[in-house]
Scaffold this motif. Structure first.
Motif, short mmCIF file in Angstrom:
data_model
loop_
_atom_site.label_atom_id
_atom_site.label_comp_id
_atom_site.label_asym_id
_atom_site.label_seq_id
_atom_site.Cartn_x
_atom_site.Cartn_y
_atom_site.Cartn_z
N ALA A 142 -44.62 -23.30 28.67
CA ALA A 142 -45.65 -24.04 27.93
C ALA A 142 -45.63 -25.52 28.30
O ALA A 142 -45.99 -26.38 27.50
CB ALA A 142 -45.43 -23.87 26.43
N HIS A 143 -45.25 -25.80 29.53
CA HIS A 143 -45.20 -27.19 30.01
C HIS A 143 -45.11 -27.18 31.53
O HIS A 143 -44.68 -26.19 32.13
CB HIS A 143 -43.99 -27.92 29.42
N PRO A 144 -45.50 -28.28 32.17
CA PRO A 144 -45.32 -28.36 33.62
C PRO A 144 -43.83 -28.47 33.96
O PRO A 144 -43.03 -28.94 33.14
CB PRO A 144 -46.07 -29.63 34.01
N VAL A 145 -43.47 -28.04 35.15
CA VAL A 145 -42.13 -28.28 35.65
C VAL A 145 -42.15 -29.64 36.35
O VAL A 145 -42.83 -29.82 37.36
CB VAL A 145 -41.70 -27.18 36.64
N PHE A 146 -41.46 -30.60 35.78
CA PHE A 146 -41.46 -31.94 36.36
C PHE A 146 -40.70 -31.92 37.68
O PHE A 146 -39.58 -31.41 37.77
CB PHE A 146 -40.83 -32.95 35.41
N ASP A 147 -41.31 -32.50 38.70
CA ASP A 147 -40.64 -32.58 39.99
C ASP A 147 -39.52 -33.61 39.95
O ASP A 147 -38.47 -33.42 40.57
CB ASP A 147 -41.67 -32.93 41.07
N ILE A 148 -39.75 -34.69 39.24
CA ILE A 148 -38.71 -35.68 38.96
C ILE A 148 -38.86 -36.11 37.51
O ILE A 148 -39.96 -36.44 37.07
CB ILE A 148 -38.81 -36.93 39.85
N ALA A 149 -37.78 -36.08 36.77
CA ALA A 149 -37.76 -36.61 35.40
C ALA A 149 -36.78 -37.77 35.35
O ALA A 149 -35.59 -37.60 35.59
CB ALA A 149 -37.35 -35.53 34.40
N PHE A 150 -37.30 -38.96 35.07
CA PHE A 150 -36.45 -40.13 34.89
C PHE A 150 -35.95 -40.17 33.45
O PHE A 150 -36.71 -39.90 32.52
CB PHE A 150 -37.24 -41.42 35.15
N LEU A 151 -34.70 -40.54 33.27
CA LEU A 151 -34.15 -40.73 31.94
C LEU A 151 -33.26 -41.96 31.93
O LEU A 151 -32.59 -42.26 32.92
CB LEU A 151 -33.31 -39.53 31.50
N GLY A 152 -33.24 -42.64 30.81
CA GLY A 152 -32.23 -43.64 30.55
C GLY A 152 -31.17 -43.00 29.66
O GLY A 152 -31.33 -41.88 29.16
N VAL A 153 -30.08 -43.71 29.46
CA VAL A 153 -29.00 -43.24 28.61
C VAL A 153 -28.58 -44.38 27.70
O VAL A 153 -28.30 -45.49 28.18
CB VAL A 153 -27.79 -42.75 29.42
N GLY A 154 -28.55 -44.15 26.40
CA GLY A 154 -28.12 -45.18 25.48
C GLY A 154 -26.61 -45.29 25.42
O GLY A 154 -25.89 -44.38 25.84
N PRO A 155 -26.09 -46.40 24.90
CA PRO A 155 -24.64 -46.54 24.74
C PRO A 155 -24.00 -45.43 23.91
O PRO A 155 -22.81 -45.14 24.06
CB PRO A 155 -24.49 -47.90 24.05
N ASP A 156 -24.81 -44.79 23.05
CA ASP A 156 -24.31 -43.67 22.24
C ASP A 156 -24.49 -42.33 22.94
O ASP A 156 -24.17 -41.28 22.38
CB ASP A 156 -25.02 -43.64 20.89
N SER A 199 -18.67 -45.66 28.60
CA SER A 199 -17.99 -44.67 27.77
C SER A 199 -18.80 -43.40 27.62
O SER A 199 -18.28 -42.29 27.81
CB SER A 199 -17.68 -45.27 26.40
N ALA A 200 -20.09 -43.54 27.28
CA ALA A 200 -20.94 -42.36 27.11
C ALA A 200 -21.06 -41.58 28.40
O ALA A 200 -21.02 -40.34 28.40
CB ALA A 200 -22.32 -42.78 26.61
N LEU A 201 -21.19 -42.29 29.52
CA LEU A 201 -21.31 -41.62 30.81
C LEU A 201 -20.02 -40.87 31.13
O LEU A 201 -20.06 -39.70 31.56
CB LEU A 201 -21.62 -42.65 31.90
N GLY A 202 -18.88 -41.51 30.92
CA GLY A 202 -17.61 -40.85 31.19
C GLY A 202 -17.42 -39.62 30.34
O GLY A 202 -16.98 -38.56 30.83
N LEU A 203 -17.76 -39.69 29.06
CA LEU A 203 -17.64 -38.54 28.17
C LEU A 203 -18.55 -37.40 28.60
O LEU A 203 -18.16 -36.23 28.61
CB LEU A 203 -17.96 -38.95 26.73
N ALA A 204 -19.78 -37.74 28.97
CA ALA A 204 -20.74 -36.71 29.40
C ALA A 204 -20.25 -35.97 30.63
O ALA A 204 -20.31 -34.73 30.71
CB ALA A 204 -22.10 -37.34 29.67
N LEU A 205 -19.76 -36.72 31.60
CA LEU A 205 -19.31 -36.10 32.84
C LEU A 205 -17.99 -35.34 32.67
O LEU A 205 -17.66 -34.47 33.47
CB LEU A 205 -19.17 -37.18 33.92
N ALA A 206 -17.26 -35.67 31.62
CA ALA A 206 -16.00 -34.98 31.34
C ALA A 206 -16.20 -33.72 30.51
O ALA A 206 -15.24 -33.02 30.19
CB ALA A 206 -15.04 -35.93 30.63
N GLY A 207 -17.46 -33.43 30.14
CA GLY A 207 -17.74 -32.19 29.43
C GLY A 207 -17.82 -32.30 27.93
O GLY A 207 -17.56 -31.33 27.21
#
Length: 256
Positions: free
Chosen positions: A138-152, A210-218
């Motif tokens: 029910a939506h297009p498949v985005f070829d590229i999706a940009f996202l930012g990431v908050g400190p949280d 910190s958020a990036l490290g936590l995300a990549l660590a699972g």
């Protein structure tokens, strides 16, 4: 293609924006060589605007047929049309209004002065997405999706310890009582974002480390929403050196 999750580190914010802009132009050219239309999802924030500014500044932008590109947004602040804090206004000022793009291919989320309430606005954007649905979605498949990431660790308007990151039965949700102003917003849901072929997360600054490290660590996606984000083909974190302090060494890509 193998689904990959990699981190590319750049010395500073200026070089980061320029590198992402160059890759964006090159990859979109490749996409348009392979298919008639490209669907791209944009985000808000200072780095997103910096990337779009860098796209405009690049002479290579003229090699793209922008009339074959559709632009969407992953989330939006519930503010009046034209408000400088709206994500679509920032993207228009940085790039979109400078290009020759048919108006119907710029899919802004409804505004607070559109005559719709927040729930109706979410339903309206869901209908727009559905008009371009592919692969039975029910939506297009985005070829590229940009996202930012908050400190949280939030992405789009999907925040930690909120139900939004767990919604799977809708494509667009209203967001109320956001921990980040303004309190009311619209957001794509995680399945729509994760349905993208490529997700490019662009973030800078020591407050994101910190958020990036936590995300990549699972970490749990409920605790750190970005941990639950992964594109179909590739998920690339474009970061500056200041954000890299907690990234596992084995995930840092030496080349793209």
């Amino acid at each position: 293609m193998t689904n990959e999750r990699r981190v590319l580190v750049h010395p500073d914010q200026e070089s980061l924006a320029g590198a992402v802009a160059a890759r964006f132009i090159t990859k979109t050219l490749d996409i348009l060589d392979a298919q008639e239309i490209a669907h791209l999802s944009l985000t808000g924030g200072s780095m997103a605007s910096a990337v779009l500014d860098a796209v405009w500044a690049s002479p290579a932008r003229t090699s793209l047929d922008w009339s074959r590109v559709h632009f969407w947004w992953s989330d939006e602040r519930w503010l009046p049309d034209g408000d400088p804090e709206r994500n679509d206004r920032q993207a228009r000022d940085a790039l979109l209004d400078r290009l020759e793009i048919p108006a119907e291919q710029v899919h802004a989320m409804p505004s607070a002065d559109s005559g719709l309430d927040l729930d109706s606005a979410a339903a309206s954007y869901a209908e727009d997405l559905a008009r371009f649905g592919t692969d039975g979605l029910a939506h297009p498949v985005f070829d590229i999706a940009f996202l930012g990431v908050g400190p949280d660790g939030h992405i789009a308007s999907l925040f930690p310890h909120r139900s939004g990151i767990r919604v799977t039965d809708r494509t667009v949700i209203p967001v109320r009582n956001s921990p980040k102003p303004p309190p009311e917003r619209l957001s794509l849901t995680r399945p729509v974002i994760n349905g993208s072929q490529r997700i490019w997360l662009v973030l800078a600054g020591a407050d994101k480390a910190s958020a990036l490290g936590l995300a990549l660590a699972g970490a749990s996606r409920d605790e750190v929403p970005v941990a639950g984000i992964k594109g179909r083909r590739r998920t690339v974190f474009f970061i500056d050196q200041a954000a890299a302090s907690e990234v596992p060494e084995e995930l840092i890509a030496r080349e793209y």
